[in-house]
Scaffold this active site. Sequence first.
Site, PDB file in Angstrom:
ATOM      1  N   LYS A   1      -2.359   6.853   7.712  1.00 48.70           N
ATOM      2  CA  LYS A   1      -2.371   7.039   9.188  1.00 48.70           C
ATOM      3  C   LYS A   1      -3.331   6.097   9.886  1.00 48.70           C
ATOM      4  O   LYS A   1      -3.163   5.784  11.059  1.00 48.70           O
ATOM      5  CB  LYS A   1      -2.671   8.479   9.580  1.00 48.70           C
TER       6      LYS A   1
ATOM      7  N   LYS B   1      -3.380  11.001  13.873  1.00 46.01           N
ATOM      8  CA  LYS B   1      -2.042  11.600  13.720  1.00 46.01           C
ATOM      9  C   LYS B   1      -1.444  11.935  15.088  1.00 46.01           C
ATOM     10  O   LYS B   1      -0.262  11.703  15.340  1.00 46.01           O
ATOM     11  CB  LYS B   1      -2.132  12.859  12.850  1.00 46.01           C
TER      12      LYS B   1
HETATM   13  P1  NAP Z   1      -7.077   8.227  -3.479  1.00 39.75           P
HETATM   14  O1  NAP Z   1      -6.804   9.421  -4.313  1.00 39.75           O
HETATM   15  O2  NAP Z   1      -8.483   7.847  -3.184  1.00 39.75           O
HETATM   16  O3  NAP Z   1      -6.344   6.979  -4.177  1.00 39.75           O
HETATM   17  C1  NAP Z   1      -6.470   5.659  -3.744  1.00 39.75           C
HETATM   18  C2  NAP Z   1      -5.855   4.731  -4.787  1.00 39.75           C
HETATM   19  O4  NAP Z   1      -5.833   3.404  -4.296  1.00 39.75           O
HETATM   20  C3  NAP Z   1      -6.600   4.685  -6.122  1.00 39.75           C
HETATM   21  O5  NAP Z   1      -5.679   4.574  -7.169  1.00 39.75           O
HETATM   22  C4  NAP Z   1      -7.446   3.396  -6.028  1.00 39.75           C
HETATM   23  O6  NAP Z   1      -7.652   2.752  -7.282  1.00 39.75           O
HETATM   24  C5  NAP Z   1      -6.536   2.529  -5.189  1.00 39.75           C
HETATM   25  N1  NAP Z   1      -7.252   1.588  -4.315  1.00 39.75           N
HETATM   26  C6  NAP Z   1      -8.071   1.883  -3.287  1.00 39.75           C
HETATM   27  N2  NAP Z   1      -8.494   0.739  -2.688  1.00 39.75           N
HETATM   28  C7  NAP Z   1      -7.927  -0.278  -3.371  1.00 39.75           C
HETATM   29  C8  NAP Z   1      -7.973  -1.701  -3.245  1.00 39.75           C
HETATM   30  N3  NAP Z   1      -8.668  -2.288  -2.263  1.00 39.75           N
HETATM   31  N4  NAP Z   1      -7.272  -2.447  -4.130  1.00 39.75           N
HETATM   32  C9  NAP Z   1      -6.566  -1.860  -5.109  1.00 39.75           C
HETATM   33  N5  NAP Z   1      -6.447  -0.513  -5.265  1.00 39.75           N
HETATM   34  C10 NAP Z   1      -7.131   0.256  -4.403  1.00 39.75           C
HETATM   35  O7  NAP Z   1      -6.353   8.340  -2.065  1.00 39.75           O
HETATM   36  P2  NAP Z   1      -5.111   9.287  -1.686  1.00 39.75           P
HETATM   37  O8  NAP Z   1      -5.595  10.659  -1.394  1.00 39.75           O
HETATM   38  O9  NAP Z   1      -4.013   9.090  -2.643  1.00 39.75           O
HETATM   39  O10 NAP Z   1      -4.721   8.666  -0.255  1.00 39.75           O
HETATM   40  C11 NAP Z   1      -4.028   7.447  -0.144  1.00 39.75           C
HETATM   41  C12 NAP Z   1      -3.541   7.280   1.290  1.00 39.75           C
HETATM   42  O11 NAP Z   1      -2.663   8.356   1.616  1.00 39.75           O
HETATM   43  C13 NAP Z   1      -4.642   7.313   2.341  1.00 39.75           C
HETATM   44  O12 NAP Z   1      -4.285   6.445   3.399  1.00 39.75           O
HETATM   45  C14 NAP Z   1      -4.613   8.761   2.843  1.00 39.75           C
HETATM   46  O13 NAP Z   1      -5.100   8.890   4.163  1.00 39.75           O
HETATM   47  C15 NAP Z   1      -3.135   9.035   2.780  1.00 39.75           C
HETATM   48  N6  NAP Z   1      -2.764  10.447   2.677  1.00 39.75           N
HETATM   49  C16 NAP Z   1      -3.367  11.257   1.761  1.00 39.75           C
HETATM   50  C17 NAP Z   1      -2.984  12.583   1.644  1.00 39.75           C
HETATM   51  C18 NAP Z   1      -3.622  13.525   0.666  1.00 39.75           C
HETATM   52  O14 NAP Z   1      -3.345  14.731   0.737  1.00 39.75           O
HETATM   53  N7  NAP Z   1      -4.448  13.036  -0.256  1.00 39.75           N
HETATM   54  C19 NAP Z   1      -1.980  13.075   2.490  1.00 39.75           C
HETATM   55  C20 NAP Z   1      -1.372  12.220   3.423  1.00 39.75           C
HETATM   56  C21 NAP Z   1      -1.771  10.912   3.491  1.00 39.75           C
HETATM   57  P3  NAP Z   1      -8.443   3.459  -8.488  1.00 39.75           P
HETATM   58  O15 NAP Z   1      -7.551   4.585  -8.948  1.00 39.75           O
HETATM   59  O16 NAP Z   1      -8.574   2.395  -9.530  1.00 39.75           O
HETATM   60  O17 NAP Z   1      -9.728   3.936  -7.903  1.00 39.75           O
HETATM   61  N1  HSE Z   2      -7.072  14.413   4.632  1.00 38.41           N
HETATM   62  C1  HSE Z   2      -5.817  14.713   5.213  1.00 38.41           C
HETATM   63  C2  HSE Z   2      -5.766  16.192   5.556  1.00 38.41           C
HETATM   64  C3  HSE Z   2      -4.701  14.360   4.265  1.00 38.41           C
HETATM   65  O1  HSE Z   2      -6.601  16.948   5.051  1.00 38.41           O
HETATM   66  O2  HSE Z   2      -4.900  16.590   6.336  1.00 38.41           O
HETATM   67  C4  HSE Z   2      -3.326  14.517   4.854  1.00 38.41           C
HETATM   68  O3  HSE Z   2      -3.113  13.591   5.890  1.00 38.41           O
END
Ligand code: NAP
Ligand code: HSE
Length: 428
Positions: free
Chosen positions: A103, A203
């Site tokens: 987002k 959002k």
């Molecule tokens: P996360 O668990 O921190 O995972 C991030 C991943 O990206 C990890 O695998 C990390 O590598 C890799 N990474 C980060 N920076 C990098 C870079 N510069 N170059 C190469 N690889 C990189 O994050 P997440 O929760 O999956 O969230 C990812 C995105 O989805 C974010 O934008 C977040 O706002 C969005 N989102 C998340 C959720 C949720 O519920 N978590 C829901 C909706 C949207 P390593 O594994 O090697 O550290």
């Molecule tokens: N950190 C975010 C939340 C992930 O708690 O809603 C989903 O966008």
Amino acid sequence: MIKIGLLGFGTVGSGVYEIIEKEKNNFRTLLGEEIEISKILVSDLNKKRNVNLPPTLITDNPYEILNAPDIDIIVEAIGGVKHAYKYVTLALENDKHVVTANKAIVAKYMDELLALAEKKGKGFLFEASVGGGIPIIKSLKQNIRINKITQIKGILNGTTNFILSKMTDENLSFNEALELARKLGYAEADPTDDIEGYDVARKLSILSSIAFKTKTNYNNIMCRGINSISKLDISMFKKLSLKVKLIGNAVISDNFFIDKEFSASVEPILVNENSTFASVNDAFNIVSLMGDTVGEQHFYGHGAGKNSTANAVVSDILDLISGEYKFSKLIENTITIPAGVKLFKGKYYLRVAPASKTQIPKIFNLLNKNDIKYEIISINEDLILLTELISADTMEHFIKQLKLSHDNYCYLRIEGKIESKKYAEVLS
Ligand code: NAP
Ligand code: HSE
């Protein structure tokens, strides 16, 4: 064979991989084509992972994916702005479709990235960026074909809703609840974005930009998080049969396309404990859309976490492959409209922890000066009062004049009525 390059293998990325592996055969039947994740970008090649990946599948070199001629779709799930924006832009320039859950880049660069995708004849989809597993972007795009949307209101952050639920229903402290939300994969890498409301502002700005066909700037949205809410407040809300929810709210005036009157805020709001919004607990989200033809619609579901978010990403991938991504131009006006709070009003709950009792007369003076009528609920240690119906502008003006540090007060607008019986009980 459709080849996908996956950027990121954290909560979201690993979920996308697992769904595609599990549903491979179904997708082949559905699409008449095979889908394959052909490369995955991570930052640390040596990190221990829950899923066993063939070593040839992962790389720490983004260009091995972004410049690969045989990759059709890039899924961005690394988060952050700088690298994500750079990689998404390059992917579109290299004639690849893009799906993102991010987002932060959508709120900031939505118009630019959509224009680039259109120029390249590619899709740029971001369903997972708002509302986790709720198909709200798709529903909104369908809604605006018929309706003029006048209001968007929602619980749009799973982490803060989870924290408030645990504080209210299980008496957990703020820090205990936050720690749990992080473990469950709900929170952002830096949870400040969740707690202080910036995640919701982004959002809300994405939804508003689509609904009102005008780019809105999330930096202009009045944004207050949940960290001023104390255990004392929570116990008082219970006595009043109210529940606190962090709510994003965007409204336009009847003459919006002439006067551009747009109010938007992210703030904790008190709702009746038997209202629909009060029943949204844990990491669930809800979005309410008001359309001039359809009326009010509610969209409810898991707002954060691995499976629901990955479900939204994979759904976008399937839409790209089946060609269901060509909607009419989303952003018609490129001017960015400022957001105020002029269109909001309500009664307010106010708690002030005066540094000394001598400040209390000053607070009453200030309330009188601003013509704010009120009833005192408690004056033991903290001063707690409820105001009469006032405009949000009046309240914000009063709060600025209070000149207290943020730790010393908490104020929340009340939506709906407080039962007079409850009122009397609290006052007695
Ligand atoms: P996360 O668990 O921190 O995972 C991030 C991943 O990206 C990890 O695998 C990390 O590598 C890799 N990474 C980060 N920076 C990098 C870079 N510069 N170059 C190469 N690889 C990189 O994050 P997440 O929760 O999956 O969230 C990812 C995105 O989805 C974010 O934008 C977040 O706002 C969005 N989102 C998340 C959720 C949720 O519920 N978590 C829901 C909706 C949207 P390593 O594994 O090697 O550290
Ligand atoms: N950190 C975010 C939340 C992930 O708690 O809603 C989903 O966008």
